[in-house]
Motif scaffolding. Structure first.
Motif, PDB file in Angstrom:
ATOM      1  N   GLU A  60      96.277  21.478 -56.694  1.00 47.10           N
ATOM      2  CA  GLU A  60      96.593  22.476 -57.718  1.00 47.10           C
ATOM      3  C   GLU A  60      95.340  23.205 -58.188  1.00 47.10           C
ATOM      4  O   GLU A  60      95.343  24.426 -58.334  1.00 47.10           O
ATOM      5  N   ALA A  61      94.269  22.453 -58.423  1.00 48.45           N
ATOM      6  CA  ALA A  61      93.017  23.067 -58.878  1.00 48.45           C
ATOM      7  C   ALA A  61      92.462  24.017 -57.813  1.00 48.45           C
ATOM      8  O   ALA A  61      92.007  25.126 -58.128  1.00 48.45           O
ATOM      9  N   ALA A  62      92.504  23.601 -56.564  1.00 45.99           N
ATOM     10  CA  ALA A  62      92.022  24.463 -55.475  1.00 45.99           C
ATOM     11  C   ALA A  62      92.887  25.711 -55.352  1.00 45.99           C
ATOM     12  O   ALA A  62      92.372  26.818 -55.148  1.00 45.99           O
ATOM     13  N   ALA A  63      94.192  25.564 -55.504  1.00 44.24           N
ATOM     14  CA  ALA A  63      95.100  26.708 -55.412  1.00 44.24           C
ATOM     15  C   ALA A  63      94.868  27.687 -56.555  1.00 44.24           C
ATOM     16  O   ALA A  63      94.904  28.908 -56.358  1.00 44.24           O
ATOM     17  N   LEU A  64      94.606  27.180 -57.742  1.00 44.40           N
ATOM     18  CA  LEU A  64      94.322  28.057 -58.881  1.00 44.40           C
ATOM     19  C   LEU A  64      93.040  28.846 -58.634  1.00 44.40           C
ATOM     20  O   LEU A  64      92.989  30.059 -58.860  1.00 44.40           O
ATOM     21  N   ARG A  65      92.019  28.164 -58.130  1.00 44.31           N
ATOM     22  CA  ARG A  65      90.756  28.845 -57.822  1.00 44.31           C
ATOM     23  C   ARG A  65      90.972  29.933 -56.768  1.00 44.31           C
ATOM     24  O   ARG A  65      90.505  31.066 -56.921  1.00 44.31           O
ATOM     25  N   LEU A  66      91.726  29.615 -55.719  1.00 45.93           N
ATOM     26  CA  LEU A  66      91.982  30.599 -54.664  1.00 45.93           C
ATOM     27  C   LEU A  66      92.794  31.786 -55.172  1.00 45.93           C
ATOM     28  O   LEU A  66      92.524  32.925 -54.806  1.00 45.93           O
ATOM     29  N   SER A  67      93.781  31.530 -56.018  1.00 43.79           N
ATOM     30  CA  SER A  67      94.611  32.626 -56.529  1.00 43.79           C
ATOM     31  C   SER A  67      93.809  33.523 -57.461  1.00 43.79           C
ATOM     32  O   SER A  67      94.010  34.742 -57.482  1.00 43.79           O
ATOM     33  N   GLU A  68      92.879  32.953 -58.215  1.00 44.67           N
ATOM     34  CA  GLU A  68      92.028  33.776 -59.074  1.00 44.67           C
ATOM     35  C   GLU A  68      91.051  34.604 -58.244  1.00 44.67           C
ATOM     36  O   GLU A  68      90.780  35.755 -58.563  1.00 44.67           O
ATOM     37  N   GLU A  69      90.543  34.024 -57.161  1.00 39.19           N
ATOM     38  CA  GLU A  69      89.627  34.755 -56.288  1.00 39.19           C
ATOM     39  C   GLU A  69      90.333  35.890 -55.552  1.00 39.19           C
ATOM     40  O   GLU A  69      89.704  36.886 -55.194  1.00 39.19           O
ATOM     41  N   ALA A  70      91.639  35.748 -55.325  1.00 43.36           N
ATOM     42  CA  ALA A  70      92.392  36.749 -54.564  1.00 43.36           C
ATOM     43  C   ALA A  70      92.821  37.942 -55.416  1.00 43.36           C
ATOM     44  O   ALA A  70      93.310  38.930 -54.883  1.00 43.36           O
ATOM     45  N   ASP A  95     102.956  37.397 -62.983  1.00 43.47           N
ATOM     46  CA  ASP A  95     103.802  37.101 -61.823  1.00 43.47           C
ATOM     47  C   ASP A  95     102.981  37.084 -60.538  1.00 43.47           C
ATOM     48  O   ASP A  95     103.184  36.225 -59.677  1.00 43.47           O
ATOM     49  N   ALA A  96     102.060  38.031 -60.412  1.00 48.08           N
ATOM     50  CA  ALA A  96     101.237  38.101 -59.203  1.00 48.08           C
ATOM     51  C   ALA A  96     100.363  36.854 -59.078  1.00 48.08           C
ATOM     52  O   ALA A  96     100.229  36.281 -57.996  1.00 48.08           O
ATOM     53  N   VAL A  97      99.795  36.409 -60.184  1.00 45.48           N
ATOM     54  CA  VAL A  97      98.941  35.222 -60.146  1.00 45.48           C
ATOM     55  C   VAL A  97      99.770  33.983 -59.825  1.00 45.48           C
ATOM     56  O   VAL A  97      99.375  33.153 -59.008  1.00 45.48           O
TER      57      VAL A  97
END
Length: 153
Positions: free
Chosen positions: A37-47, A70-72
């Protein structure tokens, strides 16, 4: 007497997704789930695009338009599924390459599956994470393993 919820977290799971598709997943712990979950949050913020990032920084949370969140959330959900499947997926059935041969379960093919078939992604998200959501709603993130003894013996 000790009570606990019945879960199937200690062994491999086979998740039927419909359309003749099934995915098998090796067991993973609650800590590994939270790491993903933490890695996914970091990746979604970077994207996030620069415009979205600027909007997030400029406005208070309550002033953000719904589509920004919604996008995040969508990016986070997609990234979480990819991470969990890459790390813990052991195989799948019913996924074929263009030539009709079984498609290998790789990072690229997992991404293609989630991009091309959002219904499968939605069912997979629900079923893959359901035991962990039940664990959190129970209120005990460190429940005893199914094979451990109870205080009564």
């Amino acid at each position: 007497m000790a009570l606990r919820l019945s879960r199937k977290l200690n062994g491999p799971r086979r998740i039927d997704l419909g359309y003749g598709v099934a995915i098998t997943v090796a067991p993973f712990t609650f800590a590994q789930f939270k790491e993903a979950e933490a890695a996914a949050l970091r990746l979604s913020e970077e994207a996030r695009t620069q415009a979205d990032a600027a909007l997030f920084e400029a406005l208070d949370d309550e002033d953000l338009p719904p589509e920004a969140g919604d996008a995040v959330r969508g990016s986070f959900g997609q990234a979480l599924l990819r991470i969990l499947l890459v790390r813990h997926g052991t195989g799948w059935e019913g996924i074929e390459a263009e030539d009709g041969t079984p498609a290998p379960m790789t990072h690229a093919t997992i991404g293609d599956l989630l991009d091309l078939f959002p219904g499968i992604a939605q069912v997979l998200s629900r079923d893959l994470m359901a035991p962990f959501h039940a664990l959190v709603s129970e209120g005990n993130g460190s429940a005893p393993s199914q094979g451990t003894a109870t205080p009564a013996g």
